[in-house]
Write a protein that holds these residues in place. Structure first.
Motif, PDB file in Angstrom:
ATOM      1  N   LEU A 145       0.921  -1.173   0.183  1.00 46.92           N
ATOM      2  CA  LEU A 145       0.119   0.311   0.234  1.00 46.92           C
ATOM      3  C   LEU A 145       1.013   0.856   0.014  1.00 46.92           C
ATOM      4  O   LEU A 145       0.390   2.534  -0.516  1.00 46.92           O
ATOM      5  N   HIS A 146       1.462   1.419   0.921  1.00 48.19           N
ATOM      6  CA  HIS A 146       2.965   2.187   0.549  1.00 48.19           C
ATOM      7  C   HIS A 146       3.263   2.672  -0.575  1.00 48.19           C
ATOM      8  O   HIS A 146       3.163   3.865  -1.612  1.00 48.19           O
ATOM      9  N   ASN A 149       0.660   4.337  -2.730  1.00 49.53           N
ATOM     10  CA  ASN A 149       0.277   5.908  -1.974  1.00 49.53           C
ATOM     11  C   ASN A 149       1.483   6.871  -2.884  1.00 49.53           C
ATOM     12  O   ASN A 149       1.941   7.737  -2.158  1.00 49.53           O
ATOM     13  N   HIS A 150       3.222   6.162  -2.200  1.00 45.94           N
ATOM     14  CA  HIS A 150       4.110   6.765  -2.274  1.00 45.94           C
ATOM     15  C   HIS A 150       4.966   7.167  -3.697  1.00 45.94           C
ATOM     16  O   HIS A 150       5.089   7.482  -4.547  1.00 45.94           O
ATOM     17  N   LYS A 152       3.807   4.854  -7.111  1.00 43.65           N
ATOM     18  CA  LYS A 152       2.674   5.271  -8.058  1.00 43.65           C
ATOM     19  C   LYS A 152       2.599   6.880  -8.204  1.00 43.65           C
ATOM     20  O   LYS A 152       2.587   7.090  -9.581  1.00 43.65           O
ATOM     21  N   PRO A 153       2.357   7.459  -7.230  1.00 44.88           N
ATOM     22  CA  PRO A 153       1.655   8.744  -7.799  1.00 44.88           C
ATOM     23  C   PRO A 153       2.424   9.709  -8.596  1.00 44.88           C
ATOM     24  O   PRO A 153       2.616  10.355  -9.483  1.00 44.88           O
TER      25      PRO A 153
END
Length: 157
Positions: A145-146, A149-150, A152-153
Motif C-alpha cells: 500500500l505504501h 500511495n507514494h 505510483k503517484p
C-alpha cells in the motif's frame, strides 16, 4: 535538438508486480540496451521494513551506492537505453536525476501476491507458505500500500 543517450527507463511495481519480467522483455526488445536489476544487489537499508514504513518509508534510508556506481558506469557506455528494475521510482534522491521515465506496473495486489508466492516458495513447505501469507495479512500488505500511495503517484506512466 539532439536527445540525451542513453535513455534511462525505471520499471517500478510492488513485489511480484512484474518488474523483472517487463525489464528483461524490454531489454530484448530495445536496441543497444542494458538492464540493472534491483534484486541483483545487496543493499544496506532498514532492518524492519514495517517499522520503516511506519516512520514514513523514506527511500533515502537505503544505501544504493552499488547500483548508483553501476548506473554511472553504464551512462559512459555507448548505449541507447538503460532499463532499471527498481522499486523506488523517482523517490530516492540519489538516483532520481539519472532516470528519464518511470513506468509503474499497477499489478492487482492479489496477482502480485500469487506471483511472489510462485516465485519465492517453489520448494517450501505448506507451513512456510501459510506463515508468509499470515505475515502479509498482518504486516507486509502495508509495504504494498505504501508503494501505491507514494511511488505510483510520482511515476510518469
Amino acid at each position: 535538438m539532439k536527445r540525451k543517450l542513453p535513455i534511462v527507463i525505471a520499471i517500478t511495481a510492488v513485489s511480484g508486480g512484474g518488474k523483472t519480467t517487463v525489464t528483461t522483455t524490454l531489454k530484448k526488445s530495445l536496441p543497444n540496451s542494458k538492464a540493472l536489476l534491483f534484486d541483483d544487489y545487496e543493499f544496506d537499508g532498514p532492518n524492519d521494513i514495517i517499522e520503516w514504513i511506519n516512520r514514513g518509508g523514506n527511500p533515502d534510508e537505503w544505501d544504493l551506492s552499488p547500483l548508483i556506481s553501476d548506473m554511472k558506469n553504464l551512462l559512459n557506455e555507448s548505449l541507447e537505453y538503460i532499463i532499471l528494475d527498481y522499486p523506488f521510482g523517482y523517490t530516492h534522491s540519489k538516483l532520481r536525476d539519472f532516470i528519464d521515465i518511470v513506468v509503474f506496473i499497477d499489478t492487482p495486489l492479489d496477482i502480485a501476491m500469487a506471483r511472489r508466492m510462485i516465485r519465492d516458495f517453489k520448494n517450501s513447505s505448506t507451513e512456510e507458505m501459510l506463515l508468509d501469507m499470515k505475515n502479509y495479512m498482518t504486516k507486509g500488505r502495508l509495504g504494498y500500500l505504501h508503494m501505491l500511495n507514494h511511488t505510483k503517484p510520482s511515476s510518469d506512466l
